[in-house]
Scaffold this active site. Structure first.
Site, PDB file in Angstrom:
ATOM      1  N   ARG A  62       0.828  -1.199   0.000  1.00 57.27           N
ATOM      2  CA  ARG A  62       0.000   0.000   0.000  1.00 57.27           C
ATOM      3  C   ARG A  62       0.866   1.253   0.000  1.00 57.27           C
ATOM      4  NH1 ARG A  62      -2.500   1.141   4.445  1.00 57.27           N
ATOM      5  NH2 ARG A  62      -3.924   2.595   3.447  1.00 57.27           N
ATOM      6  N   LYS A 126       2.642  -7.785  12.785  1.00 56.58           N
ATOM      7  CA  LYS A 126       2.071  -7.926  11.448  1.00 56.58           C
ATOM      8  C   LYS A 126       2.346  -9.308  10.875  1.00 56.58           C
ATOM      9  CE  LYS A 126       1.722  -5.564   6.987  1.00 56.58           C
ATOM     10  NZ  LYS A 126       2.043  -4.332   6.215  1.00 56.58           N
ATOM     11  N   ARG A 259      -2.187   4.371  12.999  1.00 59.26           N
ATOM     12  CA  ARG A 259      -1.391   3.803  14.083  1.00 59.26           C
ATOM     13  C   ARG A 259      -2.252   3.729  15.340  1.00 59.26           C
ATOM     14  NH1 ARG A 259       4.133   7.457  13.395  1.00 59.26           N
ATOM     15  NH2 ARG A 259       4.619   6.806  11.245  1.00 59.26           N
TER      16      ARG A 259
END
Length: 261
Positions: A62, A126, A259
């Site tokens: 992205r 992640k 975030r």
């Protein structure tokens, strides 16, 4: 001794995906510049297809970030035709993330959530990112290409954020990327049909169950602007609702970085 994982295989992917994917083309490569780009350029208009590769040399994430895989990872893209307008297809990014979460869960990996718009995380680390691109569109239909990069084994290169991987999260299972590709293809095909009928509302319950930033304090970076607030789910277009001191604001994927505080 470390178990040897099966090679990527069209037959194995089809076996896992089942009869619902029998009309989909499945392309398996040793290396391509980008699985997304390959499907944009070579996939047939109006037909579902999958591209998976051992190595991706010029992948993209992205907001223009690079995503490379030097082998042993999971780099896979699916081209999916949708009978909706381009405007109505915008929220499918969230659906793609939910289907990938379901596919990972089917492998035996538990506790994975979705960080808006389409990252998969486990306890703040992640596991996967997705990139959606448009391959073709007209007023009433669109072909989207959903590209996933999943951390399959512990990463060998340095990264600028906390991460995890399938092997670390599920050390006791037999690992097979063909199963993940097959599960995801089947889930995307089914989700695409539901999305055509009902839109994002068909996935409201699933999104609320797996949205890891819902009701959390967040910071949104939009260009040079910093916005602090509390995430309050998504609207019907898939935009993130952030409650701020100035009121509720909508954040659109592709324009911002999110975030958790």
């Amino acid at each position: 001794m470390k178990a040897v994982e099966p090679d990527l295989s069209e037959a194995s992917i089809r076996q896992t995906a089942g009869p619902g994917a029998e009309h989909c083309a499945v392309h398996v490569f040793d290396a391509v510049p980008s699985t997304n780009s390959w499907l944009v350029e070579h996939g047939r208009a109006g037909e579902a297809s999958l591209c998976v590769a051992e190595r991706q040399m010029a992948g993209r994430g992205r907001r223009g970030r690079q995503w490379q895989s030097d082998g042993g990872g999971f780099t896979c893209s699916v081209r999916l035709p949708l009978r909706v307008s381009p405007a109505e297809a915008g929220a499918f990014s969230l659906v793609a993330a939910l289907t990938l979460r379901d596919a990972v869960s089917a492998l035996g990996v538990e506790g994975v959530g979705v960080k808006w718009p389409n990252d998969l995380l486990h306890e703040g680390r992640k596991l996967s990112g997705l990139l959606l691109e448009v391959a073709r569109s007209d007023a009433a239909s669109i072909d989207v290409v959903c590209g996933a990069g999943v951390n399959w084994q512990p990463l060998s290169q340095n990264v600028d954020q906390a991460y995890t991987d399938v092997h670390s999260l599920a050390p006791g299972i037999a690992h097979d990327r063909n199963r993940l590709a097959g599960y995801w293809l089947a889930a995307l095909l089914e989700a695409g049909q539901r999305y055509e009928r009902e839109g994002l509302k068909a996935f409201d319950a699933a999104w609320q169950a797996h949205d890891i930033v819902r009701n959390a304090a967040v910071t949104v970076l939009r260009g040079d602007q910093r916005i602090d607030g509390v995430a309050r789910g998504v609207d019907s277009s898939g935009a993130l609702r952030v409650e701020t001191e100035q009121g509720m604001q909508l954040m659109h994927a592709g324009e911002v970085s999110l975030r958790r505080r």
